[in-house]
Write a protein that holds these residues in place. Structure first.
Motif, mmCIF file in Angstrom:
data_model
loop_
_atom_site.group_PDB
_atom_site.id
_atom_site.type_symbol
_atom_site.label_atom_id
_atom_site.label_comp_id
_atom_site.label_asym_id
_atom_site.label_seq_id
_atom_site.Cartn_x
_atom_site.Cartn_y
_atom_site.Cartn_z
ATOM 1 N N UNK A 94 24.705 98.986 -28.244
ATOM 2 C CA UNK A 94 23.408 98.349 -28.450
ATOM 3 C C UNK A 94 22.924 98.697 -29.853
ATOM 4 N N UNK A 95 22.179 97.770 -30.433
ATOM 5 C CA UNK A 95 21.560 97.990 -31.738
ATOM 6 C C UNK A 95 20.062 97.751 -31.598
ATOM 7 N N UNK A 96 19.295 98.696 -32.101
ATOM 8 C CA UNK A 96 17.838 98.587 -32.105
ATOM 9 C C UNK A 96 17.434 97.997 -33.454
ATOM 10 N N UNK A 97 16.661 96.929 -33.399
ATOM 11 C CA UNK A 97 16.186 96.250 -34.607
ATOM 12 C C UNK A 97 14.672 96.321 -34.679
ATOM 13 N N UNK A 98 14.163 96.316 -35.897
ATOM 14 C CA UNK A 98 12.743 96.119 -36.143
ATOM 15 C C UNK A 98 12.605 94.835 -36.943
ATOM 16 N N UNK A 99 11.792 93.914 -36.421
ATOM 17 C CA UNK A 99 11.485 92.686 -37.136
ATOM 18 C C UNK A 99 10.189 92.923 -37.898
ATOM 19 N N UNK A 100 10.255 92.808 -39.221
ATOM 20 C CA UNK A 100 9.107 93.045 -40.094
ATOM 21 C C UNK A 100 8.510 91.722 -40.542
ATOM 22 N N UNK A 101 7.199 91.581 -40.356
ATOM 23 C CA UNK A 101 6.458 90.420 -40.853
ATOM 24 C C UNK A 101 5.455 90.934 -41.875
ATOM 25 N N UNK A 102 5.757 90.757 -43.176
ATOM 26 C CA UNK A 102 4.864 91.259 -44.229
ATOM 27 C C UNK A 102 3.553 90.474 -44.281
ATOM 28 N N UNK A 103 2.448 91.219 -44.379
ATOM 29 C CA UNK A 103 1.123 90.605 -44.438
ATOM 30 C C UNK A 103 0.481 90.821 -45.804
ATOM 31 N N UNK A 104 -0.381 89.903 -46.159
ATOM 32 C CA UNK A 104 -1.259 90.052 -47.321
ATOM 33 C C UNK A 104 -2.608 89.476 -46.916
ATOM 34 N N UNK A 105 -3.618 90.307 -46.940
ATOM 35 C CA UNK A 105 -4.934 89.874 -46.503
ATOM 36 C C UNK A 105 -4.969 89.446 -45.052
ATOM 37 N N UNK A 106 -4.085 90.007 -44.247
ATOM 38 C CA UNK A 106 -4.030 89.698 -42.823
ATOM 39 C C UNK A 106 -3.228 88.456 -42.483
ATOM 40 N N UNK A 107 -2.676 87.764 -43.490
ATOM 41 C CA UNK A 107 -1.873 86.554 -43.250
ATOM 42 C C UNK A 107 -0.420 86.823 -43.618
ATOM 43 N N UNK A 108 0.467 86.092 -42.989
ATOM 44 C CA UNK A 108 1.893 86.229 -43.286
ATOM 45 C C UNK A 108 2.129 85.933 -44.766
ATOM 46 N N UNK A 109 2.737 86.893 -45.470
ATOM 47 C CA UNK A 109 2.907 86.790 -46.918
ATOM 48 C C UNK A 109 4.333 86.477 -47.341
ATOM 49 N N UNK A 110 5.285 86.701 -46.457
ATOM 50 C CA UNK A 110 6.693 86.476 -46.786
ATOM 51 C C UNK A 110 7.454 86.220 -45.492
ATOM 52 N N UNK A 111 8.651 85.741 -45.640
ATOM 53 C CA UNK A 111 9.505 85.465 -44.491
ATOM 54 C C UNK A 111 9.779 86.762 -43.728
ATOM 55 N N UNK A 112 9.621 86.757 -42.399
ATOM 56 C CA UNK A 112 9.978 87.953 -41.613
ATOM 57 C C UNK A 112 11.466 88.290 -41.794
ATOM 58 N N UNK A 113 11.782 89.573 -41.661
ATOM 59 C CA UNK A 113 13.158 90.021 -41.804
ATOM 60 C C UNK A 113 13.431 91.136 -40.790
ATOM 61 N N UNK A 114 14.709 91.309 -40.463
ATOM 62 C CA UNK A 114 15.135 92.316 -39.491
ATOM 63 C C UNK A 114 15.780 93.506 -40.191
ATOM 64 N N UNK A 115 15.560 94.690 -39.614
ATOM 65 C CA UNK A 115 16.187 95.917 -40.080
ATOM 66 C C UNK A 115 16.824 96.589 -38.866
ATOM 67 N N UNK A 116 18.128 96.867 -38.943
ATOM 68 C CA UNK A 116 18.804 97.623 -37.879
ATOM 69 C C UNK A 116 18.468 99.093 -38.087
ATOM 70 N N UNK A 117 17.854 99.725 -37.067
ATOM 71 C CA UNK A 117 17.453 101.119 -37.216
ATOM 72 C C UNK A 117 18.373 102.085 -36.481
ATOM 73 N N UNK A 118 19.168 101.573 -35.547
ATOM 74 C CA UNK A 118 20.041 102.452 -34.771
ATOM 75 C C UNK A 118 21.079 101.629 -34.032
ATOM 76 N N UNK A 119 22.321 102.079 -34.063
ATOM 77 C CA UNK A 119 23.371 101.502 -33.222
ATOM 78 C C UNK A 119 23.949 102.622 -32.377
ATOM 79 N N UNK A 120 24.075 102.339 -31.075
ATOM 80 C CA UNK A 120 24.585 103.314 -30.116
ATOM 81 C C UNK A 120 25.789 102.702 -29.424
ATOM 82 N N UNK A 121 26.873 103.471 -29.315
ATOM 83 C CA UNK A 121 28.077 102.996 -28.630
ATOM 84 C C UNK A 121 28.333 103.837 -27.398
ATOM 85 N N UNK A 122 28.699 103.145 -26.325
ATOM 86 C CA UNK A 122 29.013 103.834 -25.078
ATOM 87 C C UNK A 122 30.327 104.590 -25.242
ATOM 88 N N UNK A 123 30.364 105.790 -24.708
ATOM 89 C CA UNK A 123 31.580 106.597 -24.809
ATOM 90 C C UNK A 123 32.572 106.234 -23.749
#
Length: 123
Positions: A94-123
């Motif tokens: 499994x991979x844990x992702x964070x989807x980031x939506x950048x704001x400016x003045x409370x409104x969406x300022x740029x295209x959202x993007x994903x960051x993989x923060x952790x990958x776990x493999x079953x043993x």
């Protein structure tokens, strides 16, 4: 009211309001966490973060994320619960992702993007 007492996020907008419990920086990022799994057949599936699907809600998962990052094996219990509820699927990682939506003045300022923060493999 009973939906909030039961923490029934699936009853939105009548459910738990945990997602609104923290103020957001109007010039920061809105971060939504999600989990993707890879099955034994190589298919990629979304691991739904709900009590009925994985035994934990997304809000609870996000609160526990620092502990999970310290000890990725904690994902094993979530994976086991998800597999129990989604037979015959079995996950190898499994991979844990964070989807980031950048704001400016409370409104969406740029295209959202994903960051993989952790990958776990079953043993």
């Amino acid at each position: 009211m009973s939906a909030q007492l039961l923490r029934a996020d699936s009853w939105f907008p009548l459910g738990s309001l945990g997602q609104y419990a923290y103020p957001r920086d109007p010039d920061g990022d809105v971060i939504n966490t999600y989990v993707m799994g890879t099955t034994t057949t190589g298919d990629e599936v979304r691991v739904g973060l709900t009590p009925a699907s994985a035994g934990i809600s997304r809000v609870e998962f996000e609160v526990q994320l620092p502990k999970i990052l310290e000890d990725p094996d904690l994902l094993g219990d979530i994976v086991a619960e998800w597999e129990t509820n989604h037979r015959p699927h079995e996950l190898v990682s499994v991979t844990v992702y964070e989807n980031h939506s950048p704001l400016s003045g409370g409104a969406l300022a740029a295209q959202p993007y994903d960051v993989a923060v952790l990958t776990w493999e079953k043993e």
